[in-house]
Scaffold this motif. Structure first.
Motif, PDB file in Angstrom:
ATOM      1  N   LYS A   1      43.239  31.225  37.964  1.00  0.00           N
ATOM      2  CA  LYS A   1      43.294  32.307  38.946  1.00  0.00           C
ATOM      3  C   LYS A   1      42.236  33.342  38.586  1.00  0.00           C
ATOM      4  N   SER A   2      41.242  33.494  39.443  1.00  0.00           N
ATOM      5  CA  SER A   2      40.114  34.366  39.121  1.00  0.00           C
ATOM      6  C   SER A   2      40.330  35.827  39.519  1.00  0.00           C
ATOM      7  N   CYS A   3      41.335  36.098  40.357  1.00  0.00           N
ATOM      8  CA  CYS A   3      41.582  37.476  40.789  1.00  0.00           C
ATOM      9  C   CYS A   3      43.037  37.608  41.250  1.00  0.00           C
ATOM     10  N   MET A   4      43.470  38.836  41.493  1.00  0.00           N
ATOM     11  CA  MET A   4      44.854  39.060  41.923  1.00  0.00           C
ATOM     12  C   MET A   4      45.133  38.418  43.280  1.00  0.00           C
TER      13      MET A   4
ATOM     14  N   ASP B   1      30.978  36.353  43.118  1.00  0.00           N
ATOM     15  CA  ASP B   1      31.578  36.735  41.833  1.00  0.00           C
ATOM     16  C   ASP B   1      32.844  35.941  41.559  1.00  0.00           C
ATOM     17  N   ARG B   2      33.663  35.801  42.566  1.00  0.00           N
ATOM     18  CA  ARG B   2      34.916  35.055  42.412  1.00  0.00           C
ATOM     19  C   ARG B   2      34.638  33.586  42.119  1.00  0.00           C
ATOM     20  N   LEU B   3      33.665  33.013  42.806  1.00  0.00           N
ATOM     21  CA  LEU B   3      33.281  31.622  42.578  1.00  0.00           C
ATOM     22  C   LEU B   3      32.737  31.436  41.164  1.00  0.00           C
ATOM     23  N   ARG B   4      31.887  32.357  40.724  1.00  0.00           N
ATOM     24  CA  ARG B   4      31.323  32.295  39.370  1.00  0.00           C
ATOM     25  C   ARG B   4      32.422  32.399  38.318  1.00  0.00           C
TER      26      ARG B   4
ATOM     27  N   THR C   1      43.095  33.133  33.385  1.00  0.00           N
ATOM     28  CA  THR C   1      42.564  34.191  34.235  1.00  0.00           C
ATOM     29  C   THR C   1      41.673  35.128  33.418  1.00  0.00           C
ATOM     30  N   THR C   2      41.225  36.181  34.048  1.00  0.00           N
ATOM     31  CA  THR C   2      40.392  37.173  33.353  1.00  0.00           C
ATOM     32  C   THR C   2      41.299  38.161  32.616  1.00  0.00           C
TER      33      THR C   2
END
Length: 172
Positions: free
Chosen positions: A73-76, A4-7, A96-97
């Motif tokens: 940055k895909s996540c915290m 998920d993080r890679l996607r 980011t998201t």
């Protein structure tokens, strides 16, 4: 890195690349500054667009051009990793998201020398979530240094920055 993080990272990166291809004449990914020193930093994406004077590029076009820095940055965990968040440009953006951006807002981590971009609701483009705290931030590096670092990056791209000019050519 989880799937998920890679996607998510791939999706955010694709949106940044599309934005850069439409806004900057020259751009690169994984651009390093201060190589081979203890202060070495790598920026996910850096773009440059010269100042057009009288419908042409002049000697002053380079130093008066606009530089854009983007950190994805895909996540915290990415935000808190201690890597990235290097901003030397005229425009500095964290991409980011919406969820991460909202968490950063509630944690009072916005308002510095960078703005925040998130995907639009349909995922087709980036939209502003938060403006940079210091508008008209001037870069801390010369245009010549930034351009040289872009050209030495992993895959520098040269493309039209005119409206609709999203064609880019990879530099060998």
């Amino acid at each position: 890195m989880s799937d998920d993080r890679l996607r998510t990272t791939r999706m955010l990166s694709m949106l940044v690349e599309r934005r850069l291809a439409n806004r900057c004449m020259v751009w690169g990914r994984e651009v390093s500054f201060d190589r081979c020193t203890p202060d070495e930093r790598r920026v996910d994406y850096v773009g440059f667009d010269p100042e057009i004077v009288d419908h042409g590029i002049r000697a002053t076009s380079l130093e008066f051009g606009r530089t854009e820095f983007y950190e994805v940055k895909s996540c915290m965990d990415d935000v808190n990793s201690g890597h990235g968040l290097t901003f030397y440009g005229d425009e500095n953006w964290l991409v980011t998201t919406p969820e991460v951006a909202e968490r950063m807002r509630t944690d009072w981590r916005l308002g510095g020398n960078f703005g925040v971009l998130v995907p639009s609701s349909d995922g087709s483009r980036l939209r502003r979530f938060a403006e940079p705290g210091f508008m008209n931030n001037r870069r801390t590096r010369s245009a010549g240094e930034i351009l040289l670092c872009i050209l030495k990056s992993v895959r520098p791209m040269i493309g039209a920055s005119e409206m609709g000019g999203s064609s880019s050519v990879e530099v060998d």
